[in-house]
Design a protein around this motif. Structure first.
Motif, PDB file in Angstrom:
ATOM      1  N   GLU A 393       0.822  -1.219   0.000  1.00 41.02           N
ATOM      2  CA  GLU A 393       0.000   0.000   0.000  1.00 41.02           C
ATOM      3  C   GLU A 393       0.855   1.268   0.000  1.00 41.02           C
ATOM      4  O   GLU A 393       0.337   2.384  -0.129  1.00 41.02           O
ATOM      5  CB  GLU A 393      -0.937   0.017   1.220  1.00 41.02           C
ATOM      6  CG  GLU A 393      -0.248   0.157   2.581  1.00 41.02           C
ATOM      7  CD  GLU A 393       0.241  -1.155   3.188  1.00 41.02           C
ATOM      8  OE1 GLU A 393       0.410  -1.197   4.413  1.00 41.02           O
ATOM      9  OE2 GLU A 393       0.442  -2.116   2.425  1.00 41.02           O
ATOM     10  N   LEU A 394       2.171   1.119   0.149  1.00 34.75           N
ATOM     11  CA  LEU A 394       3.085   2.257   0.202  1.00 34.75           C
ATOM     12  C   LEU A 394       3.462   2.668  -1.224  1.00 34.75           C
ATOM     13  O   LEU A 394       4.165   1.946  -1.918  1.00 34.75           O
ATOM     14  CB  LEU A 394       4.339   1.865   0.997  1.00 34.75           C
ATOM     15  CG  LEU A 394       5.448   2.908   1.133  1.00 34.75           C
ATOM     16  CD1 LEU A 394       4.960   4.133   1.884  1.00 34.75           C
ATOM     17  CD2 LEU A 394       6.654   2.304   1.853  1.00 34.75           C
ATOM     18  N   SER A 395       2.981   3.837  -1.645  1.00 35.07           N
ATOM     19  CA  SER A 395       3.299   4.294  -3.003  1.00 35.07           C
ATOM     20  C   SER A 395       4.681   4.924  -3.023  1.00 35.07           C
ATOM     21  O   SER A 395       5.202   5.366  -1.994  1.00 35.07           O
ATOM     22  CB  SER A 395       2.255   5.324  -3.470  1.00 35.07           C
ATOM     23  OG  SER A 395       2.396   6.523  -2.718  1.00 35.07           O
ATOM     24  N   SER A 396       5.265   4.996  -4.214  1.00 36.33           N
ATOM     25  CA  SER A 396       6.610   5.584  -4.324  1.00 36.33           C
ATOM     26  C   SER A 396       6.591   7.060  -3.949  1.00 36.33           C
ATOM     27  O   SER A 396       7.555   7.576  -3.384  1.00 36.33           O
ATOM     28  CB  SER A 396       7.153   5.396  -5.743  1.00 36.33           C
ATOM     29  OG  SER A 396       6.256   5.947  -6.681  1.00 36.33           O
ATOM     30  N   ALA A 397       5.491   7.759  -4.247  1.00 38.83           N
ATOM     31  CA  ALA A 397       5.399   9.191  -3.915  1.00 38.83           C
ATOM     32  C   ALA A 397       5.403   9.401  -2.404  1.00 38.83           C
ATOM     33  O   ALA A 397       6.117  10.270  -1.879  1.00 38.83           O
ATOM     34  CB  ALA A 397       4.136   9.790  -4.532  1.00 38.83           C
ATOM     35  N   VAL A 398       4.608   8.594  -1.696  1.00 41.36           N
ATOM     36  CA  VAL A 398       4.545   8.714  -0.230  1.00 41.36           C
ATOM     37  C   VAL A 398       5.896   8.335   0.380  1.00 41.36           C
ATOM     38  O   VAL A 398       6.408   9.025   1.272  1.00 41.36           O
ATOM     39  CB  VAL A 398       3.422   7.823   0.351  1.00 41.36           C
ATOM     40  CG1 VAL A 398       3.506   7.750   1.876  1.00 41.36           C
ATOM     41  CG2 VAL A 398       2.055   8.361  -0.061  1.00 41.36           C
ATOM     42  N   LEU A 399       6.503   7.243  -0.123  1.00 40.74           N
ATOM     43  CA  LEU A 399       7.801   6.811   0.403  1.00 40.74           C
ATOM     44  C   LEU A 399       8.864   7.891   0.190  1.00 40.74           C
ATOM     45  O   LEU A 399       9.629   8.213   1.103  1.00 40.74           O
ATOM     46  CB  LEU A 399       8.240   5.506  -0.271  1.00 40.74           C
ATOM     47  CG  LEU A 399       9.618   4.973   0.153  1.00 40.74           C
ATOM     48  CD1 LEU A 399       9.658   4.675   1.637  1.00 40.74           C
ATOM     49  CD2 LEU A 399       9.985   3.723  -0.652  1.00 40.74           C
ATOM     50  N   ALA A 400       8.889   8.467  -1.018  1.00 38.90           N
ATOM     51  CA  ALA A 400       9.873   9.510  -1.311  1.00 38.90           C
ATOM     52  C   ALA A 400       9.719  10.695  -0.365  1.00 38.90           C
ATOM     53  O   ALA A 400      10.698  11.247   0.143  1.00 38.90           O
ATOM     54  CB  ALA A 400       9.740   9.964  -2.761  1.00 38.90           C
ATOM     55  N   SER A 401       8.471  11.077  -0.122  1.00 43.11           N
ATOM     56  CA  SER A 401       8.208  12.219   0.765  1.00 43.11           C
ATOM     57  C   SER A 401       8.642  11.909   2.199  1.00 43.11           C
ATOM     58  O   SER A 401       9.294  12.733   2.854  1.00 43.11           O
ATOM     59  CB  SER A 401       6.715  12.559   0.719  1.00 43.11           C
ATOM     60  OG  SER A 401       6.418  13.576   1.635  1.00 43.11           O
TER      61      SER A 401
END
Length: 942
Positions: A393-401
């Motif tokens: 459920e962890l998107s790359s955008a959320v992880l990057a942020s």
């Protein structure tokens, strides 16, 4: 239209222009095109600037065929196994430690450290002490940089210990790394034990020996030495008198410093003064354009007066917290919250809560908790891709942020591509915040990692069994899974994990011998039972091996097992797997393949320890011959064989012969070091790649022709056959113009081009070029010259492959003659050539001609190796088949019975039956079959 689109972008561009290693890409067009441009740029930087060469199809290349892809550490350090990840981690730790927004008034400490270096010997280690986060690592890293700048003749060896229980805190790996770095700088290659207890015991002797070879001072620096488990026990050498030109500096937390060390001269880091506090906070605020009022500065000065609020880490974090508010936030409110925090852990807690508040949903807050906890319970950290697989459920955008915020605020950092906590206090805060329930929560997160890496391992092993790509079992699986089982106390699962041959191979080949041994000790197995269990696992794996690729993989596993047993001191049990590895490689690859030289070298090493010097000498000489043919006379692998022979002669008191070989090896290593430039780099490839443009416009010279030839070989080894062909053709044309068409260097180019065409299955072209090369070498070289033998052998193999057996016969006969002249009529390599010729006669249905050749080979093998050697057994088996076909059934039965007795004796030695795949038409010693077309190119001048 080529203009900056907004003020914010303009500011961003200006900020980037001040960053040292940033690269700006100008682009007009769509987002996808821009992303593609960035991808291409990053790929180019990695390939050219970091790796130094075009790595075309590198990932898919045949590791069994392209020997250059094997780990470079054995070229540098002989037989000592080395992990590039450990070295990279230390380089990154040093860079991270030296990062500081401003200078912290360390000049007074620099003077004290300089005084230590200048003090007359003997002198005990200097203790740099201070509280957590007081700036010890920063001080040492800045001082190292100054020393490297102003004292180039001083050798500085450093080690930054990370979190307790991480790989960087393992005492045996630290000592081994320091020893190898010393060996590298003194160009000394000697056997080095991997036994952790002996390694620690022998380190003072290594230090004495290697320091005597260095022209200048040696400074050893170990940061956070008290984080090493049982540091006082494992670092006993610190108490011994140090060599006169060696100085040691270690840093410790003042609270955890061992009592015995407190008597050493000590440099204690004082709390930051108000001036340093102000400058550090101002630097952080200025970077974010935040202006503090005089009143706010006074409040900060008053707050940062206690021992826990005026250390470097606390003040840096405080400055970053204020700077994160920006111009639009309420600085006074933030200051008020900060003033409630009386130590670094509580300030980290405030930082974490501010990050939580910035998140948009409870889901993101939950993911933040999961990320920090899963990183905290891991052995060495977790990668971003692993986090996304652990939490779909962890998107790359959320992880990057999230990662950006955590990295910016000094909670997380990167090491070898893994996310880990930047400071111990950050991890302590995460435990307080998320794991108050204690061990149960930690165990649950560890279990999640166990399930993830177990699943990864199953998938990877399936891939390995399908494609035999042993390198697909990554260092990540091998690093994390057994350690997690150890932490969970699950001995049964740990035992099963250790019996996974690929996991154990990965750990061992990366030099983590002590770690592997400690796991076995935890499951309660002694050395002998450990060896027996590995044999059983290897037998099971061998049952599934079919085809050349899987046999090459099997040979690697046998070699790893043999080396591991040798390091354990189980010499008699080490011989059989190494012998089996040798036999498989001779069959699946080629008797003159560099991997065969590797097997010969390892087997010889066991005989040296066993004091069977005659056997060892023969094997080392064979390995030397193969290495010279495969790599050229000036390759580090050749130096390794020369060093091994020199050590052997020294043990036999043949000092003059040993000295000659050592001098020859030293010159090769000296030359290689100048070309290579660094331990882990690819400076040689970079240098040669940079010569491309110059060569395009350059003059015709023998040197340029040689460089073109070597570039062709490099591209060949990368499977870039088209580019390789261009360079090899240019080399040949230039050599013919400069040296004349009959020069031996032209034969080298012809030989290499022929090998390339053979690889591309253009057999007629290969045949023509091999014949030309053979004609030149016959006229130009001595009848027993290795280069002549090289061309004879490969042309003979090609004739055999093309079915031109009549043309192959005289070449196989010539191969026998050359080996007799080189080694004498009773050498085992002569027997190998006789067997190859006998195999050819059998294929031509000329059993009568084959029989005396087999009988002569049998006599040589028996005289050289004894009557129970596997080579004797295989030759007896071939003779049995000949007798059977000739109608002499009684003799056939007798010969076959003897062969089986040898096989049974071998089986008892290695703990089980190892099925032989040798036959009359494809015996152990015949040249490589048509299944494996790779022929090694020649690198250097002959």
């Amino acid at each position: 239209d080529g203009r900056v689109s907004s003020v914010s972008v303009q500011q961003f561009v200006e900020q980037i222009s001040y960053v040292n290693k940033a690269k700006m890409i100008d682009h007009i067009g769509g987002v996808e095109e821009g992303a593609y441009e960035i991808y291409n740029c990053v790929e180019k930087i990695i390939k050219q600037d970091i790796l130094g060469c075009e790595m075309t199809e590198l990932e898919s290349k045949d590791l069994g065929s392209k020997e250059e892809s094997t780990a470079p550490e054995e070229e540098v350090f002989g037989d000592v196994l080395w992990d590039a990840h450990d070295e990279q981690e230390q380089m990154e730790a040093f860079q991270q430690a030296s990062n500081s927004t401003c200078e912290l008034g360390f000049e007074k400490y620099f003077e004290r450290l300089n005084d230590l270096i200048a003090a007359p010997a003997p002198i005990p280690p200097l203790l740099v002490s201070g509280g957590p986060g007081s700036g010890k690592s920063l001080l040492l890293s800045k001082w190292i940089q100054l020393q490297q700048k102003h004292s180039p003749n001083t050798l500085i060896l450093y080690h930054f210990v990370g979190r307790p229980m991480s790989t960087s805190s393992e005492s045996a790996l630290i000592i081994k790394r320091l020893t190898l770095k010393l060996m590298q700088h003194s160009w000394l290659v000697s056997p080095l034990t991997l036994d952790p207890a002996k390694l620690l015991e022998e380190f003072p002797r290594w230090l004495e020996k290697l320091s005597a070879r260095h022209q200048g001072s040696i400074i050893i620096i170990i940061d956070s030495i008290d984080q090493i488990q049982q540091a006082e026990k494992h670092m006993k050498w610190l108490i011994d008198p140090l060599p006169v030109n060696v100085r040691v500096i270690v840093s410790v937390n003042v609270e955890t410093c061992p009592q015995a060390w407190r008597l050493w001269p000590t440099l204690h880091l004082d709390p930051l003064n108000s001036k340093d506090v102000k400058s550090l906070i101002s630097a952080e605020c200025n970077s974010a354009n935040v202006k503090l009022t005089k009143e706010q500065e006074k409040k900060l000065e008053r707050h940062c007066r206690s021992a826990t609020t005026c250390n470097a880490l606390y003040v840096t974090l405080l400055g970053k917290t204020i700077a994160s508010v920006g111009n639009t936030g309420n600085v006074d409110e933030t200051l008020q919250q900060c003033f409630q925090c009386q130590d670094t852990v509580s300030l980290y807690r405030l930082v974490l809560r501010s990050i939580q508040e910035s998140l948009q949903s409870d889901k993101e807050k939950g993911l933040l908790r999961e990320i920090l906890c899963i990183i905290g319970v891991s052995h060495n950290g977790v990668s971003e891709s692993e986090l996304m697989e652990l939490y779909p459920e962890l998107s790359s955008a959320v992880l990057a942020s999230l990662v950006h915020s955590l990295h910016k605020m000094r909670l997380l950092t990167y090491g070898c591509g893994l996310l880990k906590f930047q400071h111990l206090q950050a991890w302590e805060m995460a435990k307080l915040e998320y794991m108050e329930e204690g061990e149960n929560v930690i165990s649950a997160y560890r279990q999640k990692l166990v399930e993830y890496f177990t699943l990864q391992l199953r998938v990877l092993i399936l891939i390995c069994f399908s494609f035999c790509s042993r390198d697909r079992v990554t260092w990540r699986s091998a690093d994390e899974l057994p350690w997690l089982f150890q932490q969970q106390g699950d001995k049964q699962k740990l035992h099963e994990c250790l019996l996974n041959l690929f996991v154990s191979q990965n750990l061992y080949k990366r030099g983590h011998f002590a770690e592997l041994l400690s796991y076995w000790q935890l499951v309660g197995k002694d050395k002998s039972s450990m060896a027996a269990e590995y044999f059983d696992s290897l037998k099971e794996y061998e049952k599934s091996c079919e085809g050349e690729e899987s046999m090459i993989c099997l040979a690697d596993l046998y070699e790893t097992l043999g080396r591991f047993l040798k390091d354990l001191g189980l010499l008699s049990q080490a011989v059989a797997p190494l012998q089996r590895s040798l036999e498989i490689r001779e069959t699946a690859l080629d008797p003159d393949h560099p991997r065969v030289a590797q097997s010969l070298h390892q087997l010889a090493g066991v005989y040296v320890q066993w004091k069977k010097f005659g056997n060892a000498e023969q094997l080392y000489k064979q390995a030397l011959e193969i290495s010279e043919n495969a790599y050229g006379a000036e390759h580090p692998r050749v130096a390794r064989e020369l060093d091994a022979l020199a050590t052997l002669y020294q043990k036999q008191n043949k000092y003059e012969q040993a000295e000659q070989l050592r001098k020859k090896s030293f010159k090769i290593r000296q030359k290689a070091a100048r070309r290579k430039g660094s331990l882990c780099g690819f400076a040689l490839l970079r240098q040669r790649a940079l010569q491309l443009e110059e060569l395009t416009l350059g003059k015709d010279t023998p040197d340029n022709a040689r460089t073109l030839n070597e570039l062709g070989v490099l591209y060949y080894l990368q499977n870039n056959l088209e580019t390789a062909e261009l360079f090899l053709k240019r080399s040949l044309e230039m050599r013919e113009r400069v040296l004349g068409p009959n020069h031996p260097d032209c034969a080298q180019s012809l030989n290499n081009l022929a090998a390339l065409y053979n690889e591309k299955k253009h057999y007629e072209k290969a045949e023509e070029l091999y014949e030309k090369a053979l004609d030149i070498r016959r006229r130009a070289l001595a009848p027993d010259h290795p280069s002549l033998a090289y061309t004879v052998k490969h042309l003979a193999v090609l004739y055999k492959k093309m079915g031109k057996l009549d043309k192959a016969v005289p070449l196989y006969e010539l191969a026998v003659e050359i080996r007799q002249k080189s080694f004498g009529p009773k050498h085992p390599s002569v027997a190998t050539a006789l067997v190859n010729l006998a195999v050819l006669y059998c294929q031509m249905k000329k059993q009568i001609e084959a029989l005396p050749l087999y009988e002569r080979a049998l006599k040589i093998y028996e005289d050289s190796f004894g009557h129970m050697h596997p080579r004797v057994g295989e030759t007896l088996k071939n003779l049995a088949v000949l007798s059977y076909e000739g109608g002499d059934f009684e003799k056939a039965a007798e010969l076959y019975k003897r062969a089986m007795e040898i096989k049974e004796a071998e089986t008892l030695l290695i703990g089980g039956k190892a099925t032989s795949r040798h036959s009359l038409s494809g015996d152990t010693f015949s040249l490589k079959s048509a299944l494996s077309p790779n022929i090694f190119l020649e690198h250097g001048q002959r």
